[in-house]
Design a protein around this motif. Structure first.
Motif, PDB file in Angstrom:
ATOM      1  N   GLU A 199       0.819  -1.211   0.000  1.00 11.59           N
ATOM      2  CA  GLU A 199       0.000   0.000   0.000  1.00 11.59           C
ATOM      3  C   GLU A 199       0.846   1.251   0.000  1.00 11.59           C
ATOM      4  OE1 GLU A 199      -4.017  -1.757   2.060  1.00 11.59           O
ATOM      5  OE2 GLU A 199      -2.745  -0.383   3.199  1.00 11.59           O
ATOM      6  N   GLY A 200       1.928   1.220   0.785  1.00 10.66           N
ATOM      7  CA  GLY A 200       2.822   2.367   0.828  1.00 10.66           C
ATOM      8  C   GLY A 200       3.410   2.653  -0.543  1.00 10.66           C
ATOM      9  N   THR A 201       3.797   1.587  -1.234  1.00  9.02           N
ATOM     10  CA  THR A 201       4.396   1.760  -2.558  1.00  9.02           C
ATOM     11  C   THR A 201       3.401   2.397  -3.532  1.00  9.02           C
ATOM     12  OG1 THR A 201       5.650  -0.240  -2.120  1.00  9.02           O
ATOM     13  CG2 THR A 201       5.641   0.553  -4.381  1.00  9.02           C
ATOM     14  N   PHE A 202       2.173   1.892  -3.539  1.00 10.53           N
ATOM     15  CA  PHE A 202       1.190   2.441  -4.473  1.00 10.53           C
ATOM     16  C   PHE A 202       0.799   3.863  -4.111  1.00 10.53           C
ATOM     17  CE2 PHE A 202      -0.152  -0.441  -7.777  1.00 10.53           C
ATOM     18  CZ  PHE A 202       0.624  -1.530  -7.466  1.00 10.53           C
ATOM     19  N   ARG A 203       0.816   4.144  -2.808  1.00 13.23           N
ATOM     20  CA  ARG A 203       0.520   5.508  -2.385  1.00 13.23           C
ATOM     21  C   ARG A 203       1.624   6.452  -2.846  1.00 13.23           C
ATOM     22  NH1 ARG A 203      -1.496   6.800   3.699  1.00 13.23           N
ATOM     23  NH2 ARG A 203      -2.027   8.954   3.216  1.00 13.23           N
ATOM     24  N   TYR A 204       2.842   5.949  -2.783  1.00 15.26           N
ATOM     25  CA  TYR A 204       3.993   6.741  -3.203  1.00 15.26           C
ATOM     26  C   TYR A 204       3.937   6.999  -4.700  1.00 15.26           C
ATOM     27  CZ  TYR A 204       8.936   7.983  -3.701  1.00 15.26           C
ATOM     28  OH  TYR A 204      10.109   8.621  -3.971  1.00 15.26           O
ATOM     29  N   LEU A 205       3.550   5.965  -5.453  1.00 18.07           N
ATOM     30  CA  LEU A 205       3.560   6.084  -6.912  1.00 18.07           C
ATOM     31  C   LEU A 205       2.350   6.844  -7.453  1.00 18.07           C
ATOM     32  CD1 LEU A 205       4.740   2.482  -7.901  1.00 18.07           C
ATOM     33  CD2 LEU A 205       6.081   4.579  -7.935  1.00 18.07           C
ATOM     34  N   TYR A 206       1.179   6.620  -6.864  1.00 21.73           N
ATOM     35  CA  TYR A 206      -0.040   7.158  -7.478  1.00 21.73           C
ATOM     36  C   TYR A 206      -0.823   8.126  -6.593  1.00 21.73           C
ATOM     37  CZ  TYR A 206       1.014   3.457 -10.735  1.00 21.73           C
ATOM     38  OH  TYR A 206       1.651   2.657 -11.629  1.00 21.73           O
ATOM     39  N   GLY A 207      -0.291   8.423  -5.387  1.00 18.85           N
ATOM     40  CA  GLY A 207      -0.999   9.354  -4.524  1.00 18.85           C
ATOM     41  C   GLY A 207      -2.176   8.702  -3.832  1.00 18.85           C
ATOM     42  N   ALA A 208      -2.730   9.395  -2.837  1.00 18.53           N
ATOM     43  CA  ALA A 208      -3.788   8.786  -2.035  1.00 18.53           C
ATOM     44  C   ALA A 208      -5.160   8.921  -2.679  1.00 18.53           C
ATOM     45  CB  ALA A 208      -3.800   9.400  -0.639  1.00 18.53           C
ATOM     46  N   SER A 209      -5.289   9.840  -3.637  1.00 17.57           N
ATOM     47  CA  SER A 209      -6.619  10.054  -4.216  1.00 17.57           C
ATOM     48  C   SER A 209      -6.943   8.947  -5.212  1.00 17.57           C
ATOM     49  CB  SER A 209      -6.674  11.407  -4.924  1.00 17.57           C
ATOM     50  OG  SER A 209      -5.701  11.444  -5.932  1.00 17.57           O
ATOM     51  N   GLY A 210      -8.221   8.725  -5.450  1.00 17.76           N
ATOM     52  CA  GLY A 210      -8.645   7.620  -6.292  1.00 17.76           C
ATOM     53  C   GLY A 210      -8.569   7.938  -7.778  1.00 17.76           C
ATOM     54  N   GLN A 211      -8.456   6.887  -8.590  1.00 12.96           N
ATOM     55  CA  GLN A 211      -8.473   7.033 -10.045  1.00 12.96           C
ATOM     56  C   GLN A 211      -9.785   6.462 -10.567  1.00 12.96           C
ATOM     57  OE1 GLN A 211      -5.718   8.373 -11.188  1.00 12.96           O
ATOM     58  NE2 GLN A 211      -4.217   7.954  -9.595  1.00 12.96           N
ATOM     59  N   PRO A 212     -10.468   7.189 -11.440  1.00 13.86           N
ATOM     60  CA  PRO A 212     -11.724   6.655 -11.962  1.00 13.86           C
ATOM     61  C   PRO A 212     -11.477   5.530 -12.962  1.00 13.86           C
ATOM     62  CG  PRO A 212     -11.222   8.765 -12.979  1.00 13.86           C
ATOM     63  CD  PRO A 212     -10.145   8.517 -11.965  1.00 13.86           C
ATOM     64  N   TYR A 213     -12.402   4.576 -13.011  1.00  6.74           N
ATOM     65  CA  TYR A 213     -12.317   3.480 -13.974  1.00  6.74           C
ATOM     66  C   TYR A 213     -13.699   3.375 -14.610  1.00  6.74           C
ATOM     67  CZ  TYR A 213     -11.182  -1.107 -15.937  1.00  6.74           C
ATOM     68  OH  TYR A 213     -10.941  -2.152 -16.790  1.00  6.74           O
ATOM     69  N   ALA A 214     -13.745   3.543 -15.937  1.00  5.78           N
ATOM     70  CA  ALA A 214     -15.047   3.607 -16.608  1.00  5.78           C
ATOM     71  C   ALA A 214     -15.733   2.249 -16.628  1.00  5.78           C
ATOM     72  CB  ALA A 214     -14.865   4.114 -18.027  1.00  5.78           C
ATOM     73  N   THR A 215     -17.049   2.284 -16.496  1.00  2.00           N
ATOM     74  CA  THR A 215     -17.838   1.058 -16.619  1.00  2.00           C
ATOM     75  C   THR A 215     -17.728   0.553 -18.057  1.00  2.00           C
ATOM     76  OG1 THR A 215     -19.370   2.058 -15.061  1.00  2.00           O
ATOM     77  CG2 THR A 215     -20.129   0.099 -16.205  1.00  2.00           C
ATOM     78  N   PRO A 216     -17.514  -0.756 -18.263  1.00  2.00           N
ATOM     79  CA  PRO A 216     -17.444  -1.271 -19.632  1.00  2.00           C
ATOM     80  C   PRO A 216     -18.730  -0.968 -20.392  1.00  2.00           C
ATOM     81  CG  PRO A 216     -17.619  -3.048 -18.034  1.00  2.00           C
ATOM     82  CD  PRO A 216     -17.311  -1.802 -17.268  1.00  2.00           C
ATOM     83  N   THR A 217     -18.584  -0.611 -21.676  1.00  2.00           N
ATOM     84  CA  THR A 217     -19.742  -0.139 -22.451  1.00  2.00           C
ATOM     85  C   THR A 217     -20.877  -1.164 -22.485  1.00  2.00           C
ATOM     86  OG1 THR A 217     -18.410  -0.809 -24.331  1.00  2.00           O
ATOM     87  CG2 THR A 217     -18.656   1.551 -23.969  1.00  2.00           C
ATOM     88  N   LEU A 218     -20.517  -2.426 -22.524  1.00  2.00           N
ATOM     89  CA  LEU A 218     -21.530  -3.476 -22.589  1.00  2.00           C
ATOM     90  C   LEU A 218     -22.471  -3.434 -21.389  1.00  2.00           C
ATOM     91  CD1 LEU A 218     -22.363  -5.946 -24.280  1.00  2.00           C
ATOM     92  CD2 LEU A 218     -20.885  -7.334 -22.832  1.00  2.00           C
ATOM     93  N   LEU A 219     -21.910  -2.996 -20.249  1.00  2.00           N
ATOM     94  CA  LEU A 219     -22.698  -3.024 -19.012  1.00  2.00           C
ATOM     95  C   LEU A 219     -23.091  -1.624 -18.554  1.00  2.00           C
ATOM     96  CD1 LEU A 219     -20.561  -5.670 -17.113  1.00  2.00           C
ATOM     97  CD2 LEU A 219     -22.753  -6.025 -18.229  1.00  2.00           C
ATOM     98  N   ALA A 220     -22.923  -0.627 -19.433  1.00  2.00           N
ATOM     99  CA  ALA A 220     -23.270   0.738 -19.035  1.00  2.00           C
ATOM    100  C   ALA A 220     -24.791   0.893 -19.019  1.00  2.00           C
ATOM    101  CB  ALA A 220     -22.647   1.723 -20.005  1.00  2.00           C
ATOM    102  N   GLY A 221     -25.242   1.983 -18.425  1.00  3.09           N
ATOM    103  CA  GLY A 221     -26.671   2.265 -18.407  1.00  3.09           C
ATOM    104  C   GLY A 221     -27.413   1.452 -17.367  1.00  3.09           C
ATOM    105  N   GLY A 222     -28.727   1.444 -17.494  1.00  5.18           N
ATOM    106  CA  GLY A 222     -29.511   0.723 -16.496  1.00  5.18           C
ATOM    107  C   GLY A 222     -30.850   0.320 -17.059  1.00  5.18           C
ATOM    108  N   THR A 223     -31.569  -0.481 -16.299  1.00  7.48           N
ATOM    109  CA  THR A 223     -32.910  -0.861 -16.733  1.00  7.48           C
ATOM    110  C   THR A 223     -33.900  -0.474 -15.659  1.00  7.48           C
ATOM    111  OG1 THR A 223     -32.384  -3.029 -15.857  1.00  7.48           O
ATOM    112  CG2 THR A 223     -32.420  -2.807 -18.267  1.00  7.48           C
ATOM    113  N   ASN A 224     -35.113  -0.172 -16.102  1.00  5.33           N
ATOM    114  CA  ASN A 224     -36.153   0.138 -15.145  1.00  5.33           C
ATOM    115  C   ASN A 224     -36.923  -1.142 -14.846  1.00  5.33           C
ATOM    116  OD1 ASN A 224     -38.007   1.323 -13.547  1.00  5.33           O
ATOM    117  ND2 ASN A 224     -38.349   3.077 -14.920  1.00  5.33           N
ATOM    118  N   LEU A 225     -36.854  -1.566 -13.596  1.00  5.75           N
ATOM    119  CA  LEU A 225     -37.514  -2.817 -13.246  1.00  5.75           C
ATOM    120  C   LEU A 225     -38.982  -2.594 -12.900  1.00  5.75           C
ATOM    121  CD1 LEU A 225     -34.768  -4.491 -11.022  1.00  5.75           C
ATOM    122  CD2 LEU A 225     -35.211  -4.845 -13.443  1.00  5.75           C
ATOM    123  N   GLY A 226     -39.454  -1.355 -13.060  1.00  2.00           N
ATOM    124  CA  GLY A 226     -40.832  -1.069 -12.698  1.00  2.00           C
ATOM    125  C   GLY A 226     -40.915  -0.475 -11.311  1.00  2.00           C
ATOM    126  N   PHE A 227     -40.307  -1.162 -10.329  1.00  6.14           N
ATOM    127  CA  PHE A 227     -40.330  -0.636  -8.962  1.00  6.14           C
ATOM    128  C   PHE A 227     -39.056   0.092  -8.609  1.00  6.14           C
ATOM    129  CE2 PHE A 227     -37.620  -4.062  -7.552  1.00  6.14           C
ATOM    130  CZ  PHE A 227     -37.960  -5.100  -8.418  1.00  6.14           C
TER     131      PHE A 227
END
Lengths: 295, 330
Positions: free
Chosen positions: A115-143
């Motif tokens: 963890e220390g190494t990754f914090r040193y290399l990439y900082g403590a803040s998070g990196q966004p990772y995009a949702t794969p296009t196939l699974l993007a969006g949502g469905t309305n289940l009615g409720f």
């Protein structure tokens, strides 16, 4: 508008969904912990770090090599699992003859280093990772509105948990593992390579953690601290479930995730301690854990 | 006959003499240290050394690995800081409030944790301490992320001005020596012997009729209270109490200090704390994160020298010649 116990149904179902998502991660992680502990008698404190490594591997594969989500879902666990196997072979192996506490301390040190190494290399803040296009969006289940990716995480992790359970309970390899858990010396005397089984098990456990990490990447941000935040909760999950049973670890994981989600609806202030409170209550009533065999 | 008797006598006497010399030299060093080192650094070192020694009472002498001692250390820091700043208590009473609070926390956490053994004990203490961390994060009196700032040091017993760093240093040293003396007394009492027997063979201790649970809880609470003493004094030294001291990283740090110095040795943790605090001070100005080094040292200790610095010395030829013994099993 429909309400349940005075709470709008939408909010209730929304938190239930979040609870199920968290529960999926708790289940995957406590499953890996239970498998490793069962055979190696080591509590893998680095499990959180391996989960983080999985997420980071996915992120690095995408940002540096243009490798997308689907290949990463296989590659990241493979890489982290291999790394785990190397660590088991070179270092962890020397600790089996000692008090199990040393295994905990060693993997704790490992987690700090990674963890220390990754914090040193990439900082403590998070990196966004995009949702794969196939699974993007949502469905309305009615409720309610269900983001597709979240549904995928729940379904896929459930499948992985059940698959792992099947492998351990129903296959020949699984029977070797279970036998080696009961009596490693006897199993070795039958000509089965127990040291190799140990390496395989640790690698498998680390790979499961990394898989959870890849699944988590699009939901939470990819951050060096994501592992240490979750590992303590997973420890509580493991205390509640007891590490004697694989199925027990899976069920407890989902149950506590849902309990946490529902607490967020009814009493949000307590949502981040509810799992610890449940752990304390279980310790009072059933010290060995809900599914535990060892006192 | 007389010769062997004489030799035997000498053998019995020499460790006492050697240990007295070591003790005297150590005390003299600590008394003179402010002449050579920055007092705040020394005070920090002594606070952490007492913390690690108190922790070692549990790990080294009872065989219980607590992963939640930060709750007692940081908790006591909050209690002491609050009592002094908000209630206007004098420093000595403020520290007592911290000790009492830590002991109470120890009763609660210990009550749950001793229901399981070994690895589970470690996980339960970690989880409960994390729960206390979340409590501190949300509770009002801790002031969340800011912590309790600018705590006045005040006057000890009404007439010793602790805002002077020399006075403060000798006060911290006195507390440290008192703490070590208490720990020494505990481990050399019949109570301490029973703790050691629990460490060596719990089942046999039970079969001999000892209520092992009560002894464990007793040791846990004493360790928590002494940890509280260290935490309360630390709050006074730095004049603040923050979330850092209750986080799980702090619980890990104290384990490292103890492991590095020597589990189950009275003064080992002092050396471990000295090394870790020095390292932190050294790295504080650089960009390089301490956790990487901490983690690597952890792994090296577990793999290569589990006896720790002092344990290795006791076990070396010179250490044995000087009459030290190190019986802790690894």
């Amino acid at each position: 508008m429909t309400t349940i116990f005075g709470i709008p149904l939408q909010a209730f179902l929304g938190q239930l969904l979040i609870g199920l998502i968290n529960g999926s991660f708790y289940a995957l992680l406590s499953l890996g912990l239970a498998i490793i502990f069962g055979l190696l008698r080591v509590i893998n404190f680095a499990h959180g770090a391996q989960y983080m490594l999985g997420a980071f591997a996915a992120w690095l594969l995408l940002s540096h090599f243009g490798v997308g989500y689907w290949p990463a879902l296989i590659l990241a666990p493979l890489l982290v699992g291999l790394l785990g196997a190397v660590i088991e072979r070179t270092m962890l192996r020397r600790l089996y003859s000692l008090d199990p506490l040393y295994g905990l301390l060693f993997t704790f040190g490992l987690a700090l280093t990674v963890e220390g190494t990754f914090r040193y290399l990439y900082g403590a803040s998070g990196q966004p990772y995009a949702t794969p296009t196939l699974l993007a969006g949502g469905t309305n289940l009615g409720f309610m509105f269900l983001p597709v990716y979240r549904g995928w995480v729940i379904a896929f992790s459930l499948a992985v948990c059940l698959g792992t359970w099947l492998v351990i309970e129903k296959t020949k390899l699984g029977s070797y593992l279970r036998a080696a858990t009961e009596n490693p010396v006897l199993v070795q005397s039958f000509g089965i390579n127990v040291p190799f089984l140990l390496t395989l098990t640790y690698g498998l456990g680390a790979a499961l953690a990394a898989l959870a990490g890849v699944l988590a990447a699009p939901i939470y941000q990819v951050s060096p601290l994501m592992g240490s935040n979750i590992i303590i909760i997973v420890f509580a999950v493991v205390v509640v479930g007891g590490m004697g049973s694989i199925m027990g670890a899976i069920i407890t994981g989902y149950m506590l995730g849902v309990a946490e989600g529902l607490t967020k609806v009814f009493y949000p202030e307590a949502s981040n301690i509810v799992i610890f409170v449940i752990m304390a209550i279980v310790l009072l009533i059933r010290p060995a854990g809900l599914f535990g065999r060892d006192a | 006959m007389t010769l062997t008797l004489e030799l035997q006598k000498q053998k019995e006497r020499s460790p006492v003499i050697v240990q007295t010399i070591f003790l005297g030299a150590g005390l003299a060093l600590l008394l003179l240290a402010p002449l050579f080192f920055y007092p705040v650094f020394l005070m920090k070192l002594l606070c952490f050394a007492l913390f690690a020694c108190a922790f070692n009472l549990l790990l080294g002498y009872t065989g219980l690995l607590s992963f939640g001692h930060a709750a007692f250390f940081g908790g006591a820091a909050y209690f002491t800081a609050h009592a002094i700043k908000e209630w206007g208590l004098p420093p000595e009473l403020g520290i007592l409030v911290g000790v009492a609070g830590a002991a109470l926390l120890g009763v609660v956490i210990g009550f749950f944790a001793i229901r399981r053994q070994g690895i589970y004990f470690a996980m339960i203490t970690l989880a409960l301490a994390q729960m206390f961390y979340f409590f501190c994060l949300q509770a009002e009196f801790t002031h969340g992320e800011d912590g309790i700032q600018s705590v006045p040091r005040g006057h000890l017993f009404g007439f010793i001005d602790l805002s002077q760093s020399t006075n403060m240093y000798y006060f911290v040293l006195a507390v440290f020596v008192l703490g070590i003396a208490i720990i020494w007394r505990i481990i050399n009492s019949p109570f301490g012997m029973i703790l050691k027997s629990i460490r060596e063979n719990e089942t046999r201790a039970i079969s001999l009729g000892y209520s092992v649970r009560n002894y464990k809880l007793g040791a846990f609470v004493m360790s928590a209270a002494l940890t509280g003493l260290a935490g309360g004094v630390k709050a006074l030294v730095f004049q603040f109490a923050t979330l850092t001291d209750v986080g799980w990283q702090m619980s890990g740090e104290v384990i490292l200090m103890t492991l590095l110095g020597g589990i189950g040795t009275l003064i080992g943790p002092l050396f471990g704390a000295g090394l870790v605090v020095t390292l932190q001070n050294y790295l504080a100005t650089s960009e390089f994160p301490v956790t990487i080094i901490t983690g690597l040292v952890f792994m090296a200790c577990v793999l290569l020298f589990r006896r720790g610095i002092v344990g290795e010395f006791y076990n070396s030829r010179l250490g044995r010649k000087l009459g030290f013994e190190h019986r802790h099993k690894h």
